[in-house]
Design an enzyme around this catalytic site. Structure first.
Site, PDB file in Angstrom:
ATOM      1  N   GLU A 173      -3.473  -9.935   3.416  1.00 17.53           N
ATOM      2  CA  GLU A 173      -4.277  -9.726   4.783  1.00 17.53           C
ATOM      3  C   GLU A 173      -5.285 -10.594   5.068  1.00 17.53           C
ATOM      4  OE1 GLU A 173      -3.276  -7.466   2.384  1.00 17.53           O
ATOM      5  OE2 GLU A 173      -2.832  -5.517   3.210  1.00 17.53           O
ATOM      6  N   GLU A 195       0.804  -1.177  -0.062  1.00 15.97           N
ATOM      7  CA  GLU A 195      -0.031   0.013   0.032  1.00 15.97           C
ATOM      8  C   GLU A 195       0.829   1.330   0.091  1.00 15.97           C
ATOM      9  OE1 GLU A 195      -2.232  -1.585   3.222  1.00 15.97           O
ATOM     10  OE2 GLU A 195      -3.910  -0.978   2.171  1.00 15.97           O
TER      11      GLU A 195
END
Ligand code: 3H9
Length: 709
Positions: free
Chosen positions: A130, A110
């Site tokens: 994740e 990210e």
């Protein structure tokens, strides 16, 4: 800037380095440090662009997972707070080029998405893993990733959690350039090329987001597939929702929706369980009396005794890890069959794209065969994988003791037998250890490492390290019957039979557990492994059963009728030539007849009772194992069950699950079962103690660690 981030100058290009060992996680101070560096860089007129790199062996492996635990356990208030810092990176007036080596995972990717350009070393890996922690990207990943790679690819990455290699990432636009030579030099040169050009913010790129019409079937198909593939899990669906939000809302609103979904997942029992599994898997390598600096022995070559299914699978595992292997079997025909199976399995891997033909050829060249022990004198390690009977194992170990060099490790792949008894046939019990691989050995991640009374610490340390090299999760267990996994599995499969005796259909038992999250139902597992295996064990150990204990009888009857499971085309289920299962119409009448003879009164049994009796039978035995010291920690048991027995990671393993339900509540149910079903349900002392003291398995620590008896 903080201690965790520094910046230097390569003439007109700033190099910002994140230095937060071991994996440069985005711990508090890291995002702040990057932003502080960038603020200084904006004010330095001599700098035209910034390159962001990670020190050590990797770029950023994600948010600091320990911070999640602090939040959800109430130790800390607030939020993770990475997102605002990424906006600041993206708003930099000077271009920021991220240079990725090792991994850019989760929050690491990210950060990269918020930079203006991404370059990477050829062997770098990029991913949004994740979901393996039961969460979704929470720092804008579900909003920026689809803008860079399109929604289908974003859904794929965020729901599978699988990383992609840099070369592939370049093909679909996630990175701008793969740098074959020195990464930093290449990144700095790239930065000079782009310095001064207009800056393009990822959050403003909307060209890959598609239209409502074109996206609708993609999202519908993704949800359908996620429901099937990830039965019962919530995070994959949440990831899809968040990506859909990227296509329907502004970037800012999308981030708000992402945050809502992220925190909903983070505070769920599923995520807490998966985060427990993550840390438990890493904790297993920490053995109190074997410090990290314990000397390890060199393992450059391996010999395997026995060319059966296990021997062949273990040979593949070793060859895959680059180790030369000699497989020995007294029967040349068995050797030929073993090698043919290995070849067939490898061909399957080629077909599935896991290996190339060249890789398979290379692996096959590492595997040699032998009918005698001539080649054993120089090997560093032997793994015995012969038929599971004590006399045969003893004979093999006496022979190994004669032919192997001093300093070689002598391991047995026994799944139930006493390692000390095997070791006693040698003149070097300190070199003997159990390495219990799970079938198919080349697929299953679990390796139970069985410590005998005399096993040397160096031998244990070497095997723990070897497990990693072989791509396995090695868990050290003590030497009790069935070790940890199979010892707990015994009451579990026994209870499944009792449930059928009492009136549940076999399909209902399996369905209840599969719906609950187990990879397979217990009766289908029996059919897969062969009902004769447990049958033999039951007969051999009957004398050790508690007096007055109820004995299951249905599987004995099935075996006696020649119904051994998949291999004979019938067991609890019926199997076609492709081993596809279907219900067997003969079973209900057969079972009813046998049950009638026994005098048991049948009744309807709800799925809830099936799950409780099955899972609590695991918990009760697990508690006993912990109390007796055959497992070091509750987390070790959980690691064994998640990696070797198809226990759903999102329930954390049996011991974690018991904590989630509440130990007291589990104990009370076990007491009820004890009253109703007799001595086999006698509550473990530890279960009782924890229930009465308000303790948990997760916090239980033995006063004196004892790994073997
Ligand atoms: C995320 O990023 C969410 C975002 O969207 C932001 C939301 C706001 N944090 O595995 P190893 C420790 S979620 C803290 O043995 P390897 C690990 O516990 C995160 N600690 O090494 C161990 O500690 P110890 C998404 C971490 O070389 C040590 O590092 N990212 C973290 O075999 C060595 O670990 C992931 O899920 C972390 N993020 O493998 C990636 N990562 O020595 C998780 C590792 O005390 N990490 N540690 O036991 C991995 O997959 C592997 O660690 C990696 C290295 C492949 C990186």
């Amino acid at each position: 800037m903080t201690d965790l981030v520094r910046w230097t100058k390569e003439q007109d290009i700033a190099v910002i380095t994140i230095d937060n060992p071991p994996v440069n996680a985005l711990s508090p101070g890291v995002p702040e440090g990057i932003v502080a560096a960038l603020e200084q860089i904006q004010n330095d007129g001599s700098v035209k662009a910034a390159v962001l790199v990670g020190a050590g062996k990797t770029f950023i492996a994600g948010a600091d997972i320990r911070e999640f635990v602090k939040l959800t356990s109430g130790q800390q208030q607030g939020d993770i707070g990475i997102l605002p810092h990424l906006l600041k990176i993206e708003d930099s007036a000077k271009p920021v080029i991220v240079a990725i080596h090792g991994n850019a995972l989760g929050g690491g990717l990210e950060v990269a998405q918020a930079c203006h350009y991404r370059v990477a070393a050829a062997d770098a890996q990029l991913g949004q893993p994740e979901v393996n922690l039961g969460i979704i990207p929470g720092a804008g990943g579900t909003q920026r990733l689809p803008r860079l790679v399109g929604i289908e690819r974003a859904i794929e990455m965020c729901t599978t959690g699988k990383p992609v290699k840099a070369i592939e990432a370049a093909q679909f636009g996630l990175i701008d350039r793969v740098i074959e030579a020195d990464l930093l030099t290449g990144a700095v040169a790239f930065a000079r090329q782009v310095a001064g050009k207009p800056i393009r913010k990822t959050r403003e790129r909307n060209d890959k987001l598609g239209s409502a019409d074109s996206n609708a079937p993609v999202f519908a198909a993704a949800r359908e597939s996620a429901r099937q593939k990830y039965r019962g899990m919530i995070c994959q669906l949440a990831a899809i929702d968040a990506i859909e939000a990227a296509t329907k809302l502004s970037f800012e609103q999308g981030c708000t929706e992402e945050a809502r979904l992220f925190y909903r997942c983070l505070y769920s029992d599923q995520s807490k369980a998966q985060i427990h599994v993550f840390f438990a898997e890493r904790e297993v390598s920490k053995i109190p009396d074997i410090p990290k600096d314990t000397a390890v022995m060199p393992v450059h070559s391996v010999a395997i005794v026995g060319a059966g299914t296990m021997g062949g699978g273990i040979a593949m595992v070793c060859a895959n890890a680059g180790l030369p292997v000699v497989v020995k079997d007294t029967d040349p025909a068995a050797l030929d069959r073993g090698i043919a199976t290995i070849e067939k399995n490898y061909q399957m891997s080629v077909k599935r794209g896991r290996f190339t033909q060249e890789q398979v050829d290379e692996r096959m060249r590492r595997i040699r065969t032998a009918v005698d022990y001539d080649d054993f004198a120089n090997v560093d390690m032997v793994i015995e994988a012969v038929f599971e009977t004590m006399p045969l194992k003893k004979q093999v170990f006496a022979e190994l003791d004669r032919v192997c060099k001093r300093g070689a490790i002598l391991a047995s792949n026994t799944s139930t037998l006493n390692i000390d008894e095997i070791a006693a046939t040698t003149s070097r019990p300190e070199a003997v250890i159990g390495l219990h691989f799970f079938s198919p050995a080349n697929v299953m991640r679990l390796l139970e490492i069985v410590r005998g009374r005399r096993t040397a610490k160096e031998v244990i340390a070497t095997c723990m390290q070897l497990a990693r090299r072989l791509g396995k999760v090695g868990v050290l267990v003590g030497n009790c019957r069935g070790f940890v996994g199979n010892r707990m599995f015994l009451p579990y499969i026994r209870e499944a039979q009792f449930l059928v005796e009492e009136g549940a259909a076999p399909e209902a038992v399996d369905r209840a557990l599969v719906d609950w999250g187990m990879a397979m139902g217990p009766l289908a597992v029996g059919d897969l492994g062969g009902l004769d295996v447990a049958y033999r064990i039951r007969k051999e150990y009957r004398h050790l059963e508690k007096p007055g204990a109820r004995q299951p009888f249905l599987e004995d009857r099935l075996v006696e009728k020649g119904r051994l499971g998949q291999k004979t085309g019938a067991g609890w289920y019926r199997y076609d030539a492709e081993r596809r299962a279907s219900s067997d119409p003969e079973i209900p009448a057969m079972v009813e007849g046998w049950v009638r003879e026994s005098g048991i009164r049948q009744r309807p049994i709800a799925a809830e009772e099936i799950v409780e009796r099955e899972i609590y039978s695991l918990v009760n035995e697990g508690a006993r194992i912990l109390e007796e010291g055959y497992a070091l920690r509750a987390g070790d048991i959980d690691t064994i069950y998640v990696n070797g027995y198809g226990f759903p990671a999102y329930r954390g393993g049996p011991m974690w699950y018991a904590d989630t339900v509440g130990v007291k509540q589990v104990y009370e149910r076990v007491c009820e079962f004890h009253q109703r079903h007799g001595v086999l349900w006698e509550p473990a002392r530890l279960l009782k103690e924890l229930a009465e003291s308000g303790g948990t398995f997760a916090h239980f620590q033995r006063v004196a660690a004892q790994a073997s008896d």
